[in-house]
Design an enzyme around this catalytic site. Structure first.
Site, PDB file in Angstrom:
ATOM      1  N   TYR A 264     -14.412 -12.166   1.119  1.00 57.26           N
ATOM      2  CA  TYR A 264     -15.186 -10.954   0.776  1.00 57.26           C
ATOM      3  C   TYR A 264     -16.486 -11.320   0.064  1.00 57.26           C
ATOM      4  CZ  TYR A 264     -11.504  -7.656   2.061  1.00 57.26           C
ATOM      5  OH  TYR A 264     -10.605  -6.915   2.763  1.00 57.26           O
TER       6      TYR A 264
ATOM      7  N   ARG B 118      -7.542  11.583  -6.108  1.00 52.49           N
ATOM      8  CA  ARG B 118      -8.779  10.959  -5.639  1.00 52.49           C
ATOM      9  C   ARG B 118      -9.890  11.976  -5.377  1.00 52.49           C
ATOM     10  NH1 ARG B 118     -11.571   8.535  -4.503  1.00 52.49           N
ATOM     11  NH2 ARG B 118     -11.599   7.142  -2.720  1.00 52.49           N
TER      12      ARG B 118
ATOM     13  N   ARG C 208       0.820  -1.221   0.000  1.00 50.57           N
ATOM     14  CA  ARG C 208       0.000   0.000   0.000  1.00 50.57           C
ATOM     15  C   ARG C 208       0.853   1.270   0.000  1.00 50.57           C
ATOM     16  NH1 ARG C 208      -5.258  -0.826   2.385  1.00 50.57           N
ATOM     17  NH2 ARG C 208      -6.060  -2.639   1.310  1.00 50.57           N
TER      18      ARG C 208
ATOM     19  N   ASP D 168      -6.788  -3.380  -7.272  1.00 47.35           N
ATOM     20  CA  ASP D 168      -7.270  -3.939  -6.008  1.00 47.35           C
ATOM     21  C   ASP D 168      -7.476  -5.437  -6.181  1.00 47.35           C
ATOM     22  OD1 ASP D 168      -8.222  -2.892  -3.236  1.00 47.35           O
ATOM     23  OD2 ASP D 168      -9.647  -4.452  -3.800  1.00 47.35           O
TER      24      ASP D 168
HETATM   25  O1  CP3 Z   1       0.041  -1.687  -2.346  1.00 48.50           O
HETATM   26  C1  CP3 Z   1      -0.206  -0.839  -3.222  1.00 48.50           C
HETATM   27  O2  CP3 Z   1       0.232   0.341  -3.172  1.00 48.50           O
HETATM   28  C2  CP3 Z   1      -0.947  -1.272  -4.465  1.00 48.50           C
HETATM   29  C3  CP3 Z   1      -2.325  -1.110  -4.437  1.00 48.50           C
HETATM   30  C4  CP3 Z   1      -3.242  -2.000  -3.637  1.00 48.50           C
HETATM   31  C5  CP3 Z   1      -4.507  -1.551  -3.212  1.00 48.50           C
HETATM   32  N1  CP3 Z   1      -5.191  -2.597  -2.674  1.00 48.50           N
HETATM   33  C6  CP3 Z   1      -4.976  -0.186  -3.380  1.00 48.50           C
HETATM   34  C7  CP3 Z   1      -6.093   0.290  -2.562  1.00 48.50           C
HETATM   35  C8  CP3 Z   1      -3.139  -3.347  -3.276  1.00 48.50           C
HETATM   36  C9  CP3 Z   1      -1.983  -4.291  -3.451  1.00 48.50           C
HETATM   37  C10 CP3 Z   1      -4.395  -3.710  -2.680  1.00 48.50           C
HETATM   38  C11 CP3 Z   1      -4.719  -5.069  -2.249  1.00 48.50           C
HETATM   39  C12 CP3 Z   1      -5.824  -5.269  -1.321  1.00 48.50           C
HETATM   40  N2  CP3 Z   1      -7.070  -4.725  -1.350  1.00 48.50           N
HETATM   41  C13 CP3 Z   1      -5.780  -6.190  -0.263  1.00 48.50           C
HETATM   42  C14 CP3 Z   1      -4.626  -7.052   0.063  1.00 48.50           C
HETATM   43  C15 CP3 Z   1      -3.622  -6.257   0.799  1.00 48.50           C
HETATM   44  C16 CP3 Z   1      -3.923  -6.110   2.240  1.00 48.50           C
HETATM   45  O3  CP3 Z   1      -4.141  -4.955   2.664  1.00 48.50           O
HETATM   46  O4  CP3 Z   1      -3.920  -7.110   2.926  1.00 48.50           O
HETATM   47  C17 CP3 Z   1      -7.028  -6.159   0.388  1.00 48.50           C
HETATM   48  C18 CP3 Z   1      -7.439  -6.949   1.596  1.00 48.50           C
HETATM   49  C19 CP3 Z   1      -7.832  -5.240  -0.320  1.00 48.50           C
HETATM   50  C20 CP3 Z   1      -9.227  -4.867  -0.037  1.00 48.50           C
HETATM   51  C21 CP3 Z   1      -9.334  -3.419   0.194  1.00 48.50           C
HETATM   52  N3  CP3 Z   1      -9.355  -2.488  -0.823  1.00 48.50           N
HETATM   53  C22 CP3 Z   1      -9.349  -2.705   1.425  1.00 48.50           C
HETATM   54  C23 CP3 Z   1      -9.337  -3.350   2.780  1.00 48.50           C
HETATM   55  C24 CP3 Z   1      -9.382  -1.330   1.115  1.00 48.50           C
HETATM   56  C25 CP3 Z   1      -9.298  -0.160   2.056  1.00 48.50           C
HETATM   57  C26 CP3 Z   1     -10.594   0.490   2.317  1.00 48.50           C
HETATM   58  C27 CP3 Z   1     -10.352   1.828   2.998  1.00 48.50           C
HETATM   59  O5  CP3 Z   1     -10.770   2.810   2.448  1.00 48.50           O
HETATM   60  O6  CP3 Z   1      -9.739   1.825   4.075  1.00 48.50           O
HETATM   61  C28 CP3 Z   1      -9.390  -1.222  -0.280  1.00 48.50           C
HETATM   62  C29 CP3 Z   1      -9.395   0.018  -1.049  1.00 48.50           C
HETATM   63  C30 CP3 Z   1      -8.052   0.423  -1.536  1.00 48.50           C
HETATM   64  N4  CP3 Z   1      -7.242  -0.403  -2.257  1.00 48.50           N
HETATM   65  C31 CP3 Z   1      -7.437   1.689  -1.370  1.00 48.50           C
HETATM   66  C32 CP3 Z   1      -6.212   1.602  -2.015  1.00 48.50           C
HETATM   67  C33 CP3 Z   1      -5.204   2.695  -2.168  1.00 48.50           C
HETATM   68  C34 CP3 Z   1      -8.063   2.900  -0.704  1.00 48.50           C
HETATM   69  C35 CP3 Z   1      -8.953   3.535  -1.737  1.00 48.50           C
HETATM   70  C36 CP3 Z   1      -9.176   4.997  -1.526  1.00 48.50           C
HETATM   71  O7  CP3 Z   1     -10.082   5.350  -0.760  1.00 48.50           O
HETATM   72  O8  CP3 Z   1      -8.478   5.805  -2.165  1.00 48.50           O
END
Ligand code: CP3
Length: 358
Positions: free
Chosen positions: A158, A47, A34, A83
């Site tokens: 999920y 964003r 992340r 994602d």
């Molecule tokens: O690591 C990176 O920089 C690459 C991008 C990446 C994202 N999600 C971007 C993202 C990666 C590798 C993921 C994988 C992902 N997504 C996982 C596995 C990694 C981990 O954390 O264990 C999981 C479980 C997810 C599911 C998911 N997607 C979650 C829990 C969230 C966060 C929700 C929140 O707002 O807190 C997301 C959304 C997400 N994916 C964001 C990002 C940058 C936030 C989106 C935003 O609001 O801008």
């Protein structure tokens, strides 16, 4: 299609790829899960004008957001901005990403009939925009690009729960009440994940990470029976493609050996298991990635430095260590701290020669 040999040649000196393979290199490589995202003002700025899905599906925006942390932090690898639910969205499941919550699905999968809604993924067709992002990035990047996908269990959790969960009760209920349906579901998800990763590698991703973020909810015997065969199929089918495979999960202290046995070149370790202990749990030929507690980065740098040095010491200078956090960057992290952390790992990390028997 890109010239994969030319891309590999460009990254011959990459400490990240060398560490993934346990080969000699000079500096300890570091990247952050992340690393793209809300900790960066330049990300929040994009964003403010575009939804998460818009960014993911617009190659120029997704590439820009992927590059932001590489510029800011000087990390040794980029990670594709997408994602884990993107591939299932691409085959028509209504999954939305709720800020502050995570992926939420409209009609969760609960029965044997529901599995019919998971059709095959044709990556070049269904994920064209995501793969176009990969192409833009590999043309531009000086460091390797890490592709990724969600592992079958974490995706299933999920899709079955309908969103994030603390207990995974419905997921486990399906596992223990209808094993046949469970395996059909995980088999379909494994195919989707595999196709997505193959697509990313074919477009030039230099390594892949399989995220089984929530596998730590399982007892080892259940992981081995209900999950491992499917993750193993994904990792083993990628073996011939010549890119390192990283396998990561949270709270997986008791699963590290099984996660290595699934066919990983590197196992990602969360912050709960000290790396020297993790080392005893995976075979000699498997590398480790991790594992600074992400919340430490919310505190002052002298504390971050102390804990980063502890991670380096526990990694023991082995040539198969990739420095990372134990999970993703927290949105409130000061980017300046992460930039300083990268400098510290590069300046102070010592890499020993690989042992002869590797
Ligand atoms: O690591 C990176 O920089 C690459 C991008 C990446 C994202 N999600 C971007 C993202 C990666 C590798 C993921 C994988 C992902 N997504 C996982 C596995 C990694 C981990 O954390 O264990 C999981 C479980 C997810 C599911 C998911 N997607 C979650 C829990 C969230 C966060 C929700 C929140 O707002 O807190 C997301 C959304 C997400 N994916 C964001 C990002 C940058 C936030 C989106 C935003 O609001 O801008």
């Amino acid at each position: 299609m890109p010239d994969l040999a030319a891309i590999a040649a460009r990254h011959t000196g990459s400490p990240f790829l060398a560490a993934c393979r346990g080969e000699p290199h000079d500096t300890v490589p570091v990247w952050f899960m992340r690393q793209a995202g809300r900790a960066l003002a330049e990300y929040r700025e994009i964003r403010a004008r575009h939804s998460f899905e818009e960014v993911v599906h617009t190659p120029e925006l997704a590439a820009e957001v992927t590059l932001q942390p590489v510029r800011r932090y000087g990390v040794d690898a980029a990670v594709l901005f997408s994602d884990i639910v993107t591939p299932v969205q691409a085959i028509g499941l209504e999954v939305t990403i709720e800020p502050g919550i995570g992926p939420v699905i409209d009609r969760p999968l609960r029965t044997s009939e529901d599995i019919g809604r998971l059709r095959r993924l044709d990556a070049e067709e269904d994920l064209r925009h995501v793969l176009d992002t990969v192409s833009l990035l590999v043309a531009e990047l000086d460091v390797p690009l890490i592709g990724f996908a969600g592992a079958p269990f974490t995706l299933a959790s999920y899709l079955i729960e309908g969103g994030p969960s603390r207990s995974y009760t419905r997921t486990k209920a399906l596992m223990f009440t209808d094993e046949l349906t469970w395996h059909r579901l995980l088999d379909r998800l494994a195919s989707i994940t595999l196709s997505s990763l193959q697509g990313q590698i074919a477009r030039g991703a230099s390594a892949v990470q399989l995220f089984d973020s929530w596998a730590g909810a399982l007892a080892p015997q259940d992981y081995e029976r209900f999950v491992l065969p499917h993750s193993r199929r994904v990792l083993e089918e990628l073996e011939g493609m010549g890119v390192p495979r990283i396998h990561f999960g949270v709270d997986t202290g008791e699963l590290l050996g099984a996660m290595a046995a699934a066919g990983a070149d590197v196992v990602g370790v969360d912050w709960r298991t000290p790396l020297d202990l993790a080392r005893q749990r995976v075979p000699e030929h498997v590398g480790l990635q991790g594992n600074l507690e992400p919340a430490v980065c919310l505190g002052p740098f002298h504390q971050v430095a102390e804990r980063a040095r502890d991670v380096l010491a526990r990694a023991g200078g082995r040539p198969d260590h990739v420095f990372n956090l134990g999970h993703g960057v927290l949105p409130d992290t000061d980017p300046g701290i992460l930039a300083e952390l990268v400098d510290l790992v590069h300046a102070e990390g010592v890499v020993q020669e690989p042992a002869d028997d590797r």
